[in-house]
Design a protein around this motif. Structure first.
Motif, mmCIF file in Angstrom:
data_model
loop_
_atom_site.group_PDB
_atom_site.id
_atom_site.type_symbol
_atom_site.label_atom_id
_atom_site.label_comp_id
_atom_site.label_asym_id
_atom_site.label_seq_id
_atom_site.Cartn_x
_atom_site.Cartn_y
_atom_site.Cartn_z
ATOM 1 N N ARG A 49 0.819 -1.215 0.000
ATOM 2 C CA ARG A 49 0.000 0.000 0.000
ATOM 3 C C ARG A 49 0.854 1.266 0.000
ATOM 4 N NH1 ARG A 49 -1.228 3.614 3.409
ATOM 5 N NH2 ARG A 49 -0.324 2.466 5.152
ATOM 6 N N LYS A 50 1.919 1.308 0.807
ATOM 7 C CA LYS A 50 2.732 2.520 0.878
ATOM 8 C C LYS A 50 3.387 2.821 -0.465
ATOM 9 C CE LYS A 50 3.781 2.355 5.838
ATOM 10 N NZ LYS A 50 4.856 2.249 6.859
ATOM 11 N N THR A 51 3.908 1.796 -1.117
ATOM 12 C CA THR A 51 4.515 1.996 -2.429
ATOM 13 C C THR A 51 3.470 2.437 -3.428
ATOM 14 O OG1 THR A 51 6.231 0.352 -1.983
ATOM 15 C CG2 THR A 51 5.832 0.911 -4.282
ATOM 16 N N TYR A 52 2.297 1.792 -3.385
ATOM 17 C CA TYR A 52 1.227 2.172 -4.299
ATOM 18 C C TYR A 52 0.834 3.632 -4.091
ATOM 19 C CZ TYR A 52 -3.250 2.659 -6.568
ATOM 20 O OH TYR A 52 -4.274 3.117 -7.362
ATOM 21 N N ASP A 53 0.652 4.043 -2.840
ATOM 22 C CA ASP A 53 0.267 5.434 -2.566
ATOM 23 C C ASP A 53 1.301 6.404 -3.108
ATOM 24 O OD1 ASP A 53 -2.036 4.607 -1.310
ATOM 25 O OD2 ASP A 53 -1.283 4.905 0.737
ATOM 26 N N SER A 54 2.581 6.058 -2.971
ATOM 27 C CA SER A 54 3.648 6.909 -3.499
ATOM 28 C C SER A 54 3.577 6.988 -5.024
ATOM 29 C CB SER A 54 5.007 6.364 -3.050
ATOM 30 O OG SER A 54 6.061 7.102 -3.628
ATOM 31 N N PHE A 55 3.391 5.837 -5.660
ATOM 32 C CA PHE A 55 3.301 5.803 -7.122
ATOM 33 C C PHE A 55 2.074 6.567 -7.610
ATOM 34 C CE2 PHE A 55 5.944 1.972 -8.765
ATOM 35 C CZ PHE A 55 7.020 2.376 -8.009
ATOM 36 N N ALA A 56 0.920 6.306 -6.977
ATOM 37 C CA ALA A 56 -0.333 6.925 -7.413
ATOM 38 C C ALA A 56 -0.323 8.429 -7.188
ATOM 39 C CB ALA A 56 -1.511 6.289 -6.679
ATOM 40 N N GLY A 57 0.503 8.876 -6.242
ATOM 41 C CA GLY A 57 0.600 10.301 -5.982
ATOM 42 C C GLY A 57 1.532 11.029 -6.934
ATOM 43 N N GLN A 87 -6.400 -2.846 4.780
ATOM 44 C CA GLN A 87 -7.406 -1.786 4.848
ATOM 45 C C GLN A 87 -8.271 -1.785 3.591
ATOM 46 O OE1 GLN A 87 -5.319 1.900 5.399
ATOM 47 N NE2 GLN A 87 -4.084 1.136 7.100
ATOM 48 N N ASP A 88 -9.495 -1.283 3.706
ATOM 49 C CA ASP A 88 -10.333 -1.088 2.531
ATOM 50 C C ASP A 88 -9.831 0.133 1.786
ATOM 51 O OD1 ASP A 88 -11.981 -3.265 3.059
ATOM 52 O OD2 ASP A 88 -13.311 -2.087 4.341
ATOM 53 N N LEU A 89 -9.595 -0.019 0.498
ATOM 54 C CA LEU A 89 -8.971 1.038 -0.280
ATOM 55 C C LEU A 89 -9.913 1.569 -1.352
ATOM 56 C CD1 LEU A 89 -5.453 -0.611 -0.823
ATOM 57 C CD2 LEU A 89 -6.156 0.954 1.000
ATOM 58 N N THR A 90 -9.745 2.843 -1.679
ATOM 59 C CA THR A 90 -10.440 3.480 -2.797
ATOM 60 C C THR A 90 -9.385 3.948 -3.790
ATOM 61 O OG1 THR A 90 -12.234 4.224 -1.364
ATOM 62 C CG2 THR A 90 -12.017 5.311 -3.493
ATOM 63 N N PHE A 91 -9.592 3.672 -5.075
ATOM 64 C CA PHE A 91 -8.564 3.942 -6.076
ATOM 65 C C PHE A 91 -9.005 5.036 -7.042
ATOM 66 C CE2 PHE A 91 -8.054 -0.633 -5.019
ATOM 67 C CZ PHE A 91 -6.797 -0.561 -4.445
ATOM 68 N N ILE A 119 5.232 -10.603 -13.444
ATOM 69 C CA ILE A 119 4.576 -9.726 -12.491
ATOM 70 C C ILE A 119 5.677 -8.899 -11.836
ATOM 71 C CG2 ILE A 119 3.201 -9.605 -10.380
ATOM 72 C CD1 ILE A 119 2.099 -12.419 -11.195
ATOM 73 N N GLY A 120 5.598 -7.578 -11.940
ATOM 74 C CA GLY A 120 6.657 -6.719 -11.437
ATOM 75 C C GLY A 120 6.334 -6.150 -10.066
ATOM 76 N N MET A 121 7.367 -6.005 -9.245
ATOM 77 C CA MET A 121 7.249 -5.361 -7.949
ATOM 78 C C MET A 121 8.335 -4.299 -7.831
ATOM 79 S SD MET A 121 6.631 -8.584 -5.356
ATOM 80 C CE MET A 121 6.261 -7.438 -3.993
ATOM 81 N N SER A 122 8.016 -3.231 -7.102
ATOM 82 C CA SER A 122 9.000 -2.207 -6.794
ATOM 83 C C SER A 122 8.803 -1.795 -5.347
ATOM 84 C CB SER A 122 8.810 -0.994 -7.711
ATOM 85 O OG SER A 122 9.736 0.026 -7.402
ATOM 86 N N GLY A 123 9.903 -1.637 -4.608
ATOM 87 C CA GLY A 123 9.751 -1.330 -3.190
ATOM 88 C C GLY A 123 8.970 -2.435 -2.495
#
Length: 203
Positions: A49-57, A87-91, A119-123
């Motif tokens: 989630r933290k990496t996703y939030d950083s990327f999405a931001g 956590q329940d997430l909204t995208f 399948i790629g992963m980062s952080g």
């Protein structure tokens, strides 16, 4: 079975936290090509989630801005993004969804999907640790930077058992960054000093 690859920027002393504070001076075309090959070529991204939030931001705005990094930003936007969170997430970033159910079972199902793309992963270090321990991570790409950060989260936590890895490939960039690719080594060598001393020079 699909392959999962994870890429991490890491310092000489094993720190992976807040790479934006120390890794940009070492980013060059060689690293850009390596990151694109590992992450940009994947049609599915698995992210904590933290990496996703950083990327999405950051990446949607970069794609819209149309700058030098817009092409890579579009690749990330077009990819299917699966986010690991309790956590329940909204995208708001397109092609994003939340991983449901048990992590190991869900990732095993992902690996069994019919696709030729990795399948790629980062952080996403907490997810990387779990998948590496479970034998589900096929390649661990470490971009080792020639700097000791001396504070922050490190890749590996203390544990009662060791985790042998096999070096698959290595490359040294002009900046001094070393790109190391590892996979789990289930046939790691064994031995003790009596074994090792046979390799010492005789004179």
């Amino acid at each position: 079975m699909r392959k999962i690859t994870a890429g991490l920027f890491i310092s000489l002393d094993g720190v992976i936290e807040d790479p934006q504070d120390w890794h940009f001076p070492y980013f060059n075309e060689e690293m850009g090509q390596a990151v694109d090959a590992q992450l940009g070529s994947a049609d599915t991204l698995l992210l904590g989630r933290k990496t996703y939030d950083s990327f999405a931001g950051a990446w949607p705005d970069r794609e819209q801005a149309g700058g030098d990094d817009a092409g890579f930003a579009k690749k990330l936007g077009d990819a299917r993004k699966i986010v690991v969170s309790r956590q329940d997430l909204t995208f708001t970033w397109r092609n994003s969804e939340q991983l449901r159910g048990d992590l190991i079972e869900a990732v095993t199902a992902l690996k069994n999907e019919p696709s030729a793309s990795a399948i790629g992963m980062s952080g996403s270090v907490s997810v990387v640790r779990v998948l590496l321990e479970a034998g589900l991570l096929d390649e661990l790409h470490l971009f080792v930077h020639p700097i000791a950060v001396r504070k922050g989260t490190r890749l590996f936590e203390d544990a009662d058992t060791s985790l042998p890895l096999e070096l698959v490939s290595s490359a040294t960039f002009a900046t001094g960054v070393v790109h190391l690719v590892y996979r789990r080594d289930d046939a790691a060598p064994t031995g003790d000093y009596d074994t090792a001393k046979a390799s010492l020079p005789a004179d």
